[in-house]
Scaffold this motif. Structure first.
Motif, PDB file in Angstrom:
ATOM      1  N   GLN A   9       8.894 -13.987   5.195  1.00 31.61           N
ATOM      2  CA  GLN A   9       7.410 -14.157   5.720  1.00 31.61           C
ATOM      3  C   GLN A   9       6.745 -13.251   6.444  1.00 31.61           C
ATOM      4  O   GLN A   9       5.600 -12.856   6.274  1.00 31.61           O
ATOM      5  N   ALA A  10       7.233 -12.729   7.319  1.00 33.71           N
ATOM      6  CA  ALA A  10       6.982 -11.635   8.400  1.00 33.71           C
ATOM      7  C   ALA A  10       6.744 -10.455   7.701  1.00 33.71           C
ATOM      8  O   ALA A  10       5.744  -9.785   8.098  1.00 33.71           O
ATOM      9  N   VAL A  11       7.482 -10.155   6.874  1.00 34.15           N
ATOM     10  CA  VAL A  11       7.245  -8.695   5.869  1.00 34.15           C
ATOM     11  C   VAL A  11       5.809  -8.885   5.028  1.00 34.15           C
ATOM     12  O   VAL A  11       5.112  -8.088   5.300  1.00 34.15           O
ATOM     13  N   VAL A  12       5.840 -10.072   4.248  1.00 34.38           N
ATOM     14  CA  VAL A  12       4.628 -10.068   3.824  1.00 34.38           C
ATOM     15  C   VAL A  12       3.442 -10.121   4.517  1.00 34.38           C
ATOM     16  O   VAL A  12       2.302  -9.491   4.317  1.00 34.38           O
ATOM     17  N   ASP A  13       3.625 -10.673   5.579  1.00 39.79           N
ATOM     18  CA  ASP A  13       2.438 -10.901   6.376  1.00 39.79           C
ATOM     19  C   ASP A  13       1.810  -9.533   7.106  1.00 39.79           C
ATOM     20  O   ASP A  13       0.720  -9.222   7.214  1.00 39.79           O
ATOM     21  N   ALA A  14       2.861  -8.648   7.493  1.00 42.15           N
ATOM     22  CA  ALA A  14       2.749  -7.266   7.994  1.00 42.15           C
ATOM     23  C   ALA A  14       2.178  -6.372   7.000  1.00 42.15           C
ATOM     24  O   ALA A  14       1.325  -5.729   7.287  1.00 42.15           O
ATOM     25  N   PHE A  15       2.602  -6.452   5.818  1.00 46.89           N
ATOM     26  CA  PHE A  15       2.279  -5.651   4.625  1.00 46.89           C
ATOM     27  C   PHE A  15       0.896  -6.289   4.161  1.00 46.89           C
ATOM     28  O   PHE A  15       0.070  -5.324   3.692  1.00 46.89           O
ATOM     29  N   ALA A  16       0.217  -7.363   4.139  1.00 52.63           N
ATOM     30  CA  ALA A  16      -0.867  -7.880   3.827  1.00 52.63           C
ATOM     31  C   ALA A  16      -1.861  -7.401   4.885  1.00 52.63           C
ATOM     32  O   ALA A  16      -3.050  -7.234   4.424  1.00 52.63           O
ATOM     33  N   ALA A  17      -1.511  -7.286   5.984  1.00 47.18           N
ATOM     34  CA  ALA A  17      -2.632  -7.009   7.092  1.00 47.18           C
ATOM     35  C   ALA A  17      -3.227  -5.819   6.926  1.00 47.18           C
ATOM     36  O   ALA A  17      -2.958  -4.556   6.565  1.00 47.18           O
TER      37      ALA A  17
END
Length: 181
Positions: free
Chosen positions: A173-181
């Protein structure tokens, strides 16, 4: 969320912890991103389920054939052998360091931060890892914490780190959030 974003998964020819490759890979795909397997050699990489051989995965490209400009983020899966090999490969270390220089998000799990130590990019950053990597990270100037996932924005990019396979849900979840930002 990641529509149109391409994420590099940097893996050595042998020794990546399979679940630390496949679960974040699926998370990137499910979020609409395109994961690409980058290695130091063409062909296939051999994954492991702890100490037992797992599946083989086809390499999309090598570190010598691509540029950081081709990607929107980097994932460094763990396993003991995988990052130990990567940190001794100048091309892999250069490729990793260039993500920081470009200000692009990077994520590393388990022993994966060993490559970050070699790239000299953890100084002043807050991170986590498999416990045996803690001293190496502290000696490289990082602030190590024992948490399932750490998202550090105190630097040129977002750095996501996690401890182990049991933490994959939070890491993904943190990976997806970081890459989406």
């Amino acid at each position: 969320m990641l529509n149109g974003k391409t994420i590099a998964f940097l893996v050595a020819p042998e020794g990546v912890e399979q679940v630390e490759l496949t679960e974040p890979w699926k998370a990137v795909q499910q979020a609409g991103g395109t994961p690409r397997l980058v290695s130091t050699q063409p062909g296939e990489v051999q994954a492991f389920n702890h100490l037992d051989k797992g599946e083989r995965f086809p390499v999309d490209t090598t570190v010598e054939e691509v540029s950081v400009a081709d990607f929107d983020g980097l994932v460094l899966p763990g396993g003991v052998v995988n990052p130990d090999f990567l940190r001794t490969d100048p091309g892999a270390v250069r490729f990793t360091k260039e993500f920081f220089e470009a200000g692009k998000p990077v994520a590393a799990i388990c022993h994966g931060p060993w490559t970050l130590v070699e790239a000299d990019v953890v100084r002043g950053r807050t991170v986590t890892s498999w416990p045996s990597v803690r001293t190496d990270l502290r000696n490289a100037g990082a602030n190590w914490e024992d948490r399932e996932v750490v998202v550090c924005t105190a630097g040129p990019n977002t750095l996501v780190t996690s401890r182990k396979p049991d933490d994959l849900k939070a890491f993904d979840q943190a990976v997806v959030d970081a890459f989406a930002a």
